[in-house]
Design a protein around this motif. Structure first.
Motif, mmCIF file in Angstrom:
data_model
loop_
_atom_site.group_PDB
_atom_site.id
_atom_site.type_symbol
_atom_site.label_atom_id
_atom_site.label_comp_id
_atom_site.label_asym_id
_atom_site.label_seq_id
_atom_site.Cartn_x
_atom_site.Cartn_y
_atom_site.Cartn_z
ATOM 1 N N TRP A 24 97.019 -17.302 41.581
ATOM 2 C CA TRP A 24 96.018 -17.377 42.642
ATOM 3 C C TRP A 24 94.891 -16.408 42.303
ATOM 4 N N GLY A 25 93.694 -16.689 42.803
ATOM 5 C CA GLY A 25 92.512 -15.936 42.400
ATOM 6 C C GLY A 25 92.445 -14.499 42.863
ATOM 7 N N SER A 26 93.425 -14.061 43.654
ATOM 8 C CA SER A 26 93.479 -12.653 44.059
ATOM 9 C C SER A 26 94.664 -11.932 43.428
ATOM 10 N N GLN A 27 95.342 -12.586 42.468
ATOM 11 C CA GLN A 27 96.582 -12.043 41.912
ATOM 12 C C GLN A 27 96.476 -11.783 40.408
ATOM 13 N N HIS A 28 95.365 -11.226 39.970
ATOM 14 C CA HIS A 28 95.199 -10.920 38.551
ATOM 15 C C HIS A 28 96.152 -9.808 38.125
ATOM 16 N N ASP A 29 96.857 -10.032 37.015
ATOM 17 C CA ASP A 29 97.764 -9.027 36.458
ATOM 18 C C ASP A 29 97.264 -8.664 35.061
ATOM 19 N N PRO A 30 96.705 -7.464 34.883
ATOM 20 C CA PRO A 30 96.117 -7.104 33.582
ATOM 21 C C PRO A 30 97.130 -7.047 32.449
ATOM 22 N N LYS A 31 98.424 -6.958 32.762
ATOM 23 C CA LYS A 31 99.433 -6.932 31.693
ATOM 24 C C LYS A 31 99.418 -8.222 30.883
ATOM 25 N N PHE A 32 98.899 -9.294 31.465
ATOM 26 C CA PHE A 32 98.905 -10.587 30.786
ATOM 27 C C PHE A 32 97.536 -10.958 30.222
ATOM 28 N N ASP A 33 96.593 -10.012 30.206
ATOM 29 C CA ASP A 33 95.280 -10.293 29.626
ATOM 30 C C ASP A 33 95.413 -10.522 28.118
ATOM 31 N N ALA A 34 94.746 -11.569 27.633
ATOM 32 C CA ALA A 34 94.820 -11.916 26.214
ATOM 33 C C ALA A 34 93.546 -11.567 25.462
ATOM 34 N N ALA A 35 92.392 -11.683 26.114
ATOM 35 C CA ALA A 35 91.118 -11.418 25.444
ATOM 36 C C ALA A 35 90.047 -11.209 26.501
ATOM 37 N N GLU A 36 88.949 -10.589 26.073
ATOM 38 C CA GLU A 36 87.829 -10.332 26.977
ATOM 39 C C GLU A 36 86.541 -10.490 26.179
ATOM 40 N N ILE A 37 85.575 -11.229 26.725
ATOM 41 C CA ILE A 37 84.334 -11.501 26.004
ATOM 42 C C ILE A 37 83.136 -11.157 26.884
ATOM 43 N N GLU A 38 81.996 -10.917 26.243
ATOM 44 C CA GLU A 38 80.760 -10.668 26.973
ATOM 45 C C GLU A 38 80.158 -11.990 27.445
ATOM 46 N N LEU A 39 79.517 -11.943 28.606
ATOM 47 C CA LEU A 39 78.827 -13.100 29.160
ATOM 48 C C LEU A 39 77.340 -12.806 29.285
ATOM 49 N N SER A 40 76.522 -13.811 29.053
ATOM 50 C CA SER A 40 75.113 -13.734 29.422
ATOM 51 C C SER A 40 74.992 -14.145 30.881
ATOM 52 N N HIS A 41 74.124 -13.466 31.622
ATOM 53 C CA HIS A 41 73.993 -13.736 33.054
ATOM 54 C C HIS A 41 72.532 -13.931 33.414
ATOM 55 N N SER A 42 72.279 -14.904 34.274
ATOM 56 C CA SER A 42 70.944 -15.109 34.820
ATOM 57 C C SER A 42 71.080 -15.501 36.280
ATOM 58 N N ASP A 43 70.031 -15.255 37.055
ATOM 59 C CA ASP A 43 70.020 -15.717 38.443
ATOM 60 C C ASP A 43 68.677 -16.385 38.710
ATOM 61 N N GLY A 44 68.424 -16.719 39.955
ATOM 62 C CA GLY A 44 67.196 -17.439 40.268
ATOM 63 C C GLY A 44 67.358 -18.943 40.243
ATOM 64 N N HIS A 45 68.597 -19.418 40.054
ATOM 65 C CA HIS A 45 68.854 -20.857 40.084
ATOM 66 C C HIS A 45 69.026 -21.320 41.533
ATOM 67 N N ALA A 46 69.310 -22.610 41.724
ATOM 68 C CA ALA A 46 69.479 -23.157 43.074
ATOM 69 C C ALA A 46 70.549 -22.374 43.828
ATOM 70 N N ALA A 47 70.215 -21.912 45.016
ATOM 71 C CA ALA A 47 71.067 -20.953 45.721
ATOM 72 C C ALA A 47 72.282 -21.580 46.384
ATOM 73 N N ALA A 48 72.293 -22.889 46.581
ATOM 74 C CA ALA A 48 73.358 -23.520 47.361
ATOM 75 C C ALA A 48 74.509 -24.037 46.509
ATOM 76 N N ARG A 49 74.497 -23.814 45.210
ATOM 77 C CA ARG A 49 75.512 -24.411 44.337
ATOM 78 C C ARG A 49 76.883 -23.773 44.555
ATOM 79 N N PRO A 50 77.928 -24.575 44.788
ATOM 80 C CA PRO A 50 79.278 -24.013 44.852
ATOM 81 C C PRO A 50 79.747 -23.614 43.458
ATOM 82 N N PHE A 51 80.822 -22.859 43.406
ATOM 83 C CA PHE A 51 81.388 -22.433 42.127
ATOM 84 C C PHE A 51 81.732 -23.654 41.280
ATOM 85 N N ALA A 52 81.369 -23.598 39.999
ATOM 86 C CA ALA A 52 81.675 -24.698 39.085
ATOM 87 C C ALA A 52 81.685 -24.170 37.661
ATOM 88 N N VAL A 53 82.315 -24.929 36.777
ATOM 89 C CA VAL A 53 82.393 -24.595 35.357
ATOM 90 C C VAL A 53 82.012 -25.834 34.562
#
Length: 236
Positions: free
Chosen positions: A174-203
């Protein structure tokens, strides 16, 4: 009513196209969906994959990319329902991750070094049949069972003034149950804002060549991206 269209993705000298047919979905029940309290007799070797997938897509959206030689990668994530769409009467069904929800309201207050908590959604789930290389980080197959596709939970993480993406070996958390013991990798993300404000979460997984792609996460005006290439490397 049926409507035809063409989907075109261009970047530099690379162009991908696909024909799209929009149809009105049938409301007729199928053998895999007979209704409540209707018994079904099954054999132990019956193929129930269609039923399982229908149940998955009833609650989760999926973005997928199939490479020219056949390997497939996908990310599934919680569907977001408008209040007018919620007709099932089940109070335990998640509304998803709209910009009017409590999870989005807390997004920009995420402490430095902390994972973005999703109290109304399970974690987005990456499944890949081929190793993926994000910079120096290898997202391998076989992390759950040797010889099978890789399966990971993916978590946004606030780091200083930027953002990172954590791949975790618990894809069904579940999205509130992160356990760092099981982390496999971590990467940097590029971030921007100013896009349409009403968009729900999506990938989205966006192709960028025969063996390249971009992972895109969007939520309201925010957009996070990371480029990857497919890799021939295996688990060390």
């Amino acid at each position: 009513m049926r409507t035809r269209a063409s989907w075109v993705k261009s970047r530099g000298d690379y162009q991908a196209t696909a024909d799209v047919l929009f149809t009105n979905p049938s409301r007729r029940r199928t053998e895999e969906n007979r209704g409540v309290n209707v018994t079904t007799s099954r054999r132990h070797d019956d193929d129930t994959s269609a039923l399982s997938r229908a149940r998955l897509l009833a609650q989760r959206n999926e973005t997928a990319l199939v490479l020219p030689k056949g390997p497939r990668m996908s990310v599934s994530f919680q569907r977001t329902f408008a209040r007018s769409d919620r007709t099932d009467g089940n109070p335990n069904t998640s509304r998803g991750l709209g910009v009017d929800g409590p999870d989005f309201a807390r997004l920009m207050q995420t402490p430095d070094g902390a994972i973005v908590m999703l109290t109304e959604s399970s974690v987005p789930r990456l499944r890949t049949e081929v190793p993926l290389q994000f910079g120096k980080a290898l997202i391998a197959t076989g992390n759950q069972v040797a010889g099978f596709p890789g399966s990971y939970g993916v978590w946004l993480k606030k780091v200083g003034s930027g953002w990172r993406l954590v791949f975790n070996n618990e894809p069904d958390a579940w999205g509130s149950q992160h356990d760092p013991k099981f982390d496999a990798a971590e990467i940097e993300l590029s971030h921007s804002d100013g896009h349409a404000a009403a968009r729900p979460f999506a990938v989205a997984i966006v192709p960028d060549g025969a063996a390249r792609g971009r992972l895109v996460i969007l939520w309201g005006p925010h957009e996070w991206t990371a480029d990857f290439v497919t890799s021939s490397r295996t688990i060390p």
